[in-house]
Design a protein around this motif. Structure first.
Motif, short mmCIF file in Angstrom:
data_model
loop_
_atom_site.label_atom_id
_atom_site.label_comp_id
_atom_site.label_asym_id
_atom_site.label_seq_id
_atom_site.Cartn_x
_atom_site.Cartn_y
_atom_site.Cartn_z
N PHE A 11 0.85 -1.18 0.00
CA PHE A 11 0.00 0.00 0.00
C PHE A 11 0.89 1.24 0.00
CE2 PHE A 11 -2.79 3.19 1.98
CZ PHE A 11 -3.92 3.04 1.18
N ASP A 12 0.86 1.99 -1.08
CA ASP A 12 1.72 3.16 -1.23
C ASP A 12 1.02 4.37 -0.61
OD1 ASP A 12 3.46 5.15 -1.96
OD2 ASP A 12 3.53 4.60 -4.08
N VAL A 13 1.17 4.52 0.69
CA VAL A 13 0.43 5.56 1.40
C VAL A 13 0.91 6.96 1.00
CG1 VAL A 13 1.95 5.56 3.44
CG2 VAL A 13 -0.45 6.26 3.67
N GLN A 14 2.17 7.10 0.65
CA GLN A 14 2.65 8.43 0.26
C GLN A 14 2.04 8.86 -1.07
OE1 GLN A 14 4.18 10.43 2.21
NE2 GLN A 14 4.44 8.88 3.82
N ARG A 15 1.86 7.92 -1.98
CA ARG A 15 1.18 8.26 -3.23
C ARG A 15 -0.26 8.65 -2.96
NH1 ARG A 15 -2.48 6.51 -6.35
NH2 ARG A 15 -2.77 4.56 -5.21
N VAL A 16 -0.90 7.91 -2.06
CA VAL A 16 -2.29 8.22 -1.71
C VAL A 16 -2.38 9.61 -1.08
CG1 VAL A 16 -4.17 7.58 -0.16
CG2 VAL A 16 -3.01 5.82 -1.50
N ARG A 17 -1.48 9.92 -0.17
CA ARG A 17 -1.51 11.21 0.52
C ARG A 17 -1.38 12.38 -0.46
NH1 ARG A 17 -0.90 11.59 5.92
NH2 ARG A 17 0.34 13.51 5.81
N ALA A 18 -0.69 12.15 -1.55
CA ALA A 18 -0.52 13.21 -2.55
C ALA A 18 -1.84 13.59 -3.20
CB ALA A 18 0.48 12.77 -3.61
N ASP A 19 -2.85 12.74 -3.06
CA ASP A 19 -4.16 13.02 -3.63
C ASP A 19 -5.02 13.91 -2.73
OD1 ASP A 19 -3.59 11.42 -5.84
OD2 ASP A 19 -4.46 9.62 -4.92
N PHE A 20 -4.56 14.19 -1.52
CA PHE A 20 -5.35 14.92 -0.53
C PHE A 20 -4.68 16.26 -0.22
CE2 PHE A 20 -6.69 10.62 -0.22
CZ PHE A 20 -8.02 10.67 0.17
N PHE A 392 -7.07 5.60 5.85
CA PHE A 392 -6.05 4.93 5.05
C PHE A 392 -4.94 5.86 4.59
CE2 PHE A 392 -9.50 6.13 2.16
CZ PHE A 392 -8.83 6.87 1.21
N TYR A 393 -5.16 7.18 4.64
CA TYR A 393 -4.10 8.11 4.24
C TYR A 393 -3.21 8.52 5.41
CZ TYR A 393 -8.16 11.10 5.39
OH TYR A 393 -9.26 11.67 5.98
N ASN A 394 -3.43 7.96 6.57
CA ASN A 394 -2.55 8.22 7.70
C ASN A 394 -1.35 7.26 7.69
OD1 ASN A 394 -5.49 8.96 9.52
ND2 ASN A 394 -3.87 10.43 9.07
N THR A 395 -0.33 7.61 8.48
CA THR A 395 0.93 6.86 8.43
C THR A 395 1.42 6.51 9.83
OG1 THR A 395 2.35 8.83 8.58
CG2 THR A 395 1.59 8.19 6.37
N ARG A 396 2.35 5.57 9.88
CA ARG A 396 3.01 5.24 11.15
C ARG A 396 3.78 6.44 11.68
NH1 ARG A 396 3.77 0.29 8.33
NH2 ARG A 396 2.84 -1.51 9.41
N GLU A 397 4.38 7.19 10.77
CA GLU A 397 5.15 8.37 11.20
C GLU A 397 4.25 9.38 11.89
OE1 GLU A 397 7.32 6.07 8.34
OE2 GLU A 397 5.31 6.97 8.18
N GLU A 398 3.03 9.52 11.41
CA GLU A 398 2.08 10.42 12.08
C GLU A 398 1.72 9.89 13.47
OE1 GLU A 398 -0.69 12.72 8.94
OE2 GLU A 398 -0.97 10.54 8.93
N ILE A 399 1.58 8.60 13.59
CA ILE A 399 1.30 8.02 14.90
C ILE A 399 2.46 8.30 15.86
CG2 ILE A 399 1.00 5.84 16.15
CD1 ILE A 399 -0.50 4.84 13.59
#
Length: 414
Positions: A11-20, A392-399
């Motif tokens: 799951f490419d969360v950084q690519r997803v985050r770029a959509d928001f 789903f657009y959140n990350t471990r780094e944010e946690i």
């Protein structure tokens, strides 16, 4: 030679985050950590652009004009109905009423379905963990009819006492209600089992699906309920959008809740004939651009797939729960075996509102308060909690950043 298994997709969360777009901003000079998704989700650019395109090129009212713009607008609005019907696997698009959200949907059922048939001695069954939207409308119609509202209990883990819920399905119960997923605890309730027991007793079941549809595929036919309500702004869509799915037999028997334009066939002073379902419940000009945006939100979910979304969110939930347990004096409310990514908690000796304010200064957005669930707060004996709700657009780094901020807040308050 045996074919090699296809490796799992990462799951490419950084690519997803770029959509928001909003996720790139800072708050109080800190990178935003947005953990208030159960309140409202952020919107991908495709949703924002779809609404902008509608207003720039297609804006007109629906079902009231034969000119090109009117036809385009109507097609887009009705297309959203089609997508929502498919999204929850409704048997027919005509069983889907477009509303402003779950609150309006439940009130529609309360006043159009429940109230006409309620009488003194009847009961509406709900649960202790419900949002006020699945409590207060029932209290209002009960007060008018002489009926009563009863609530099935939960345990300390935040799990519904299903045996007791079923035991409370007595002949006096004319409607049963339950949240698919708790907005405070993240608990996933066994809707299919409850629906099966309701059907055995001839009791219709209403499900509040607001917190379920953003996280998991929903199939109303498989669930076996009678009513299912959803809210668009929690599932990447605009505010003021949502829907009620109901079995056709109920919709046909229900009188209109609102009166006005577009829900009629003919109006005379000696009597009015109403439009067929679903339109007899959709008086007035709807949130057309909002539903254009919601349609784009469904497309976005489809592009990712719920399998990938659910897997990533469950990883985030497990990681966040583990990290929060490292914080001294922190109590988590709700540790059901089946959960969506919602964690309510408190720090010993600290006020929820104070903590939320200080976390905001660190760039972390969480919800504090009773979360429109006073009875649940009363069950746990607290006035309020903090709630970190993930998407789903959140990350471990944010946690990690959240936990660092929380430890700083703890030092300030202790």
């Amino acid at each position: 030679m045996n074919a090699q298994p296809t490796p799992p997709t990462v799951f490419d969360v950084q690519r997803v985050r770029a959509d928001f777009p909003l996720l790139t901003r800072s708050v109080h000079g800190k990178p935003l950590v947005y953990f208030d998704n159960a309140n409202t989700s952020q919107k991908p650019a495709s949703v924002i652009e779809a609404m902008d395109e509608h207003y720039r090129r297609h804006n007109a009212n629906v079902a009231r004009a034969v000119h090109q713009l009117g036809e385009e607008s109507t097609a887009a609005y009705e297309g959203a109905r089609d997508k929502l019907a498919r999204f929850i696997n409704a048997p027919s698009r005509d069983e889907l009423i477009l509303t402003s959200g779950t609150t309006q949907s439940i009130n529609l059922v309360a006043y159009s379905y429940a109230l006409p048939g309620l009488k003194s001695g009847d009961t509406i069954l709900t649960t202790v963990m419900e949002h006020h939207a699945n409590i207060v409308p029932w209290q209002l119609v009960a007060a008018r009819s002489g009926a009563t509202v009863k609530a099935a209990p939960i345990d300390e883990r935040g799990e519904l006492d299903v045996e007791q819920y079923i035991a409370m399905l007595t002949p006096e119960v004319k409607l049963a209600c339950v949240a698919h997923v708790s907005n405070v605890l993240g608990t996933v309730n066994p809707v299919r089992e409850i629906a099966r027991e309701c059907r055995k007793r001839g009791i219709p079941l209403l499900v509040d699906g607001s917190q379920a549809v953003p996280h998991r595929p929903v199939d109303v036919q498989a669930l076996g309920c009678d009513f299912y309500a959803v809210t668009g702004h929690k599932m990447l869509g605009p505010t003021g959008t949502g829907a009620l799915w109901a079995k056709r037999e109920h919709l046909e028997a229900m009188p209109p809740f609102f009166g006005g334009g577009d829900m009629i066939r003919e109006v005379r002073f000696n009597g009015t004939t109403f439009a067929d379902v679903p339109h007899k419940f959709e008086a007035g000009t709807p949130n057309i651009a909002g539903f254009v945006g919601l349609s784009a939100a469904i497309d976005y979910y489809d592009s990712l797939g719920f399998e990938a979304i659910h897997t990533w969110e469950q990883q985030l939930l497990a990681y966040a729960t583990e990290r929060l347990r490292e914080v001294p004096g922190l109590r988590i409310f709700g540790e059901a075996a089946q959960k969506e990514p919602v964690i309510s908690f408190l720090l010993e000796g600290a006020q929820a509102s104070d903590m939320a304010t200080l976390l905001d200064l660190q760039g972390v957005a969480v919800r504090s308060g009773h979360h429109c669930a006073h009875p649940l707060m009363q069950f746990y004996g607290v006035p309020a909690t903090l709630r970190a709700s993930l998407a789903f657009y959140n990350t471990r780094e944010e946690i990690d950043a959240f936990v660092v901020a929380l430890l700083k807040v703890r030092k300030l308050l202790m």
